[in-house]
Design a protein around this motif. Structure first.
Motif, short mmCIF file in Angstrom:
data_model
loop_
_atom_site.label_atom_id
_atom_site.label_comp_id
_atom_site.label_asym_id
_atom_site.label_seq_id
_atom_site.Cartn_x
_atom_site.Cartn_y
_atom_site.Cartn_z
N MET A 1 0.84 -1.20 0.00
CA MET A 1 0.00 0.00 0.00
C MET A 1 0.87 1.25 0.00
O MET A 1 1.87 1.32 0.69
CB MET A 1 -0.92 0.01 1.23
N ARG A 3 0.92 5.72 0.05
CA ARG A 3 0.17 6.91 0.39
C ARG A 3 0.27 7.85 -0.79
O ARG A 3 1.36 8.17 -1.26
CB ARG A 3 0.76 7.53 1.65
N ALA A 21 -7.45 4.52 -4.81
CA ALA A 21 -8.04 3.86 -3.65
C ALA A 21 -8.47 2.44 -3.98
O ALA A 21 -8.24 1.50 -3.19
CB ALA A 21 -9.22 4.68 -3.12
N ASN A 25 -4.51 1.97 -2.28
CA ASN A 25 -3.72 3.06 -1.71
C ASN A 25 -4.57 3.94 -0.81
O ASN A 25 -5.78 4.06 -1.00
CB ASN A 25 -3.12 3.91 -2.83
N ASP A 26 -3.93 4.59 0.16
CA ASP A 26 -4.56 5.66 0.93
C ASP A 26 -4.38 6.96 0.17
O ASP A 26 -3.26 7.28 -0.25
CB ASP A 26 -3.94 5.77 2.32
N THR A 28 -5.20 11.22 -0.34
CA THR A 28 -5.69 12.52 0.12
C THR A 28 -5.78 13.45 -1.08
O THR A 28 -4.80 13.69 -1.78
CB THR A 28 -4.75 13.14 1.17
N ARG A 41 -14.58 14.69 2.39
CA ARG A 41 -14.15 14.08 3.65
C ARG A 41 -15.31 13.47 4.43
O ARG A 41 -15.20 12.38 4.99
CB ARG A 41 -13.45 15.16 4.48
N HIS A 44 -18.05 11.69 1.19
CA HIS A 44 -17.40 10.91 0.13
C HIS A 44 -17.96 11.24 -1.25
O HIS A 44 -18.06 10.37 -2.11
CB HIS A 44 -17.51 9.41 0.43
N THR A 57 -13.85 4.95 0.98
CA THR A 57 -13.50 5.51 2.29
C THR A 57 -12.01 5.77 2.43
O THR A 57 -11.59 6.53 3.30
CB THR A 57 -13.96 4.56 3.41
N ALA A 58 -11.20 5.15 1.57
CA ALA A 58 -9.75 5.38 1.60
C ALA A 58 -9.37 6.74 1.03
O ALA A 58 -8.21 7.13 1.07
CB ALA A 58 -9.02 4.29 0.83
N VAL A 59 -10.35 7.49 0.50
CA VAL A 59 -10.11 8.84 -0.03
C VAL A 59 -10.59 9.87 0.98
O VAL A 59 -11.74 9.84 1.43
CB VAL A 59 -10.85 9.06 -1.37
N THR A 60 -9.68 10.77 1.34
CA THR A 60 -10.07 11.92 2.16
C THR A 60 -9.65 13.19 1.43
O THR A 60 -9.13 13.12 0.32
CB THR A 60 -9.43 11.84 3.57
#
Length: 331
Positions: A1, A3, A21, A25-26, A28, A41, A44, A57-60
């Motif tokens: 994974m 970032r 995602a 991957n995490d 932002t 955030r 979504h 949910t891995a997207v902020t």
């Protein structure tokens, strides 16, 4: 994974955040407006672009580029190409050492005539082999809907290209690698100009013969310029050349084609801009591409006529006559 930071929350940046995602991957997203960042955030959803897409949910999201870039292995840039230089000055100080910088942008900088990867190297102080380009037939709405598609990851460092390839491979997006950064970037930039021409043709009521002619001859002038700049001519027969050209010239989802339709119906540049309410990269890039062609002594008649329509007020029908009355020659 990994970032990943995606700088730019427009349609393609938002869709690409989903791809990252979905690939594990995490992510932002950096958004310019606080309300967009809050919606992504907390709900979504990007209310301004692809509002029907529910992001993983891995997207902020954040409005602080330092927060977005903190610890990011992948730095993905998805903003209008003519704004890149101004933004890089603030962003580059937060890049993680040895992070891969991925350009999703398809344009040529006005004045300097630099491709986006060249601009990143110059303005951000990033080594050329750390910059990758993702390009190809990448209509954001279709990828967001998980329709099967392919793309190209171009980087002079083939190992790094392979790492990006793995980081974005999903069941609906198949990435290929390529070491011809020049060819891949030029294919992505010039196809926007040819898409404007195809849109004009559609707006004037012309049919498929006209559009096929523009695409084919547009590809020829793209390849001529690419070879003059050191690209591999075979690149233009692949996803970054022909693939991207067909998608952008044919689809009503294409911003450049749609913008061209307004011009073909007789609207001014300002009226087309007001009607579409978004950035059509080819409108500005046609100036830089024309100047590149002049600099390298490359004949690009379609690009020349698109520039005259967009920036000199030429009637598109006059542009058609100019193209059709050129001296006959061998293909």
């Amino acid at each position: 994974m990994k970032r990943a930071a995606v700088l730019g929350a427009g349609s393609w940046g938002t869709a690409f955040a989903k791809v990252l995602a979905d690939a594990g991957n995490d992510v932002t997203l950096w958004a310019r407006r606080p309300d967009v960042a809050t919606a992504i955030r907390e709900q979504h959803v990007n209310p301004d672009y692809l509002p029907e897409l529910r992001l993983p949910t891995a997207v902020t999201a954040t409005v602080d580029p330092a927060d977005a870039l903190d610890g990011a292995d992948l730095v993905v840039i998805a903003i209008p190409s003519q704004t890149l230089r101004d933004n890089l000055g603030d962003w580059a100080t937060h890049f993680t050492p040895d992070a891969t910088v991925v350009s999703l942008m398809k344009g040529i900088e006005l004045g300097t005539l630099k491709r986006m990867s060249e601009l990143i190297v110059e303005a951000a102080g990033v080594e050329p082999d750390r910059v990758a380009v993702v390009t190809g037939p990448n209509l954001a709405a279709e990828i967001a809907a998980e329709q099967p598609a392919a793309t190209v990851v171009a980087c002079t460092d083939t190992d790094r290209a392979a790492r990006v390839q793995r980081a974005i491979a999903t069941r609906y997006l198949r990435p290929y690698t390529n070491d011809d950064v020049i060819g891949c970037e030029l294919g992505g930039a010039v196809k926007n100009v040819i898409a404007l021409a195809c849109g004009m043709a559609h707006g004037m009521g012309f049919g498929e013969n006209t559009k096929a002619t523009l695409m084919t001859r547009g590809l020829a002038e793209t390849a001529r310029l690419g070879v003059a700049l050191g690209a591999d001519p075979m690149t233009f027969a692949g996803l970054a050349g022909l693939g991207d050209l067909v998608a952008t010239c044919s689809s009503p989802l294409s911003r450049n084609r749609t913008f061209g339709e307004h011009l073909g119906r007789g609207e001014s540049l300002e009226q087309a801009q007001a009607a579409t309410r978004y950035t059509a990269e080819g409108v500005k890039s046609c100036l830089a591409i024309r100047d590149l062609a002049i600099k390298y002594g490359v004949e690009m008649p379609i690009t020349e006529q698109v520039e005259r329509v967009c920036h000199e007020g030429l009637d598109p029908r006059v542009a058609v006559r100019a193209l059709m009355s050129r001296e006959p020659k061998s293909e």
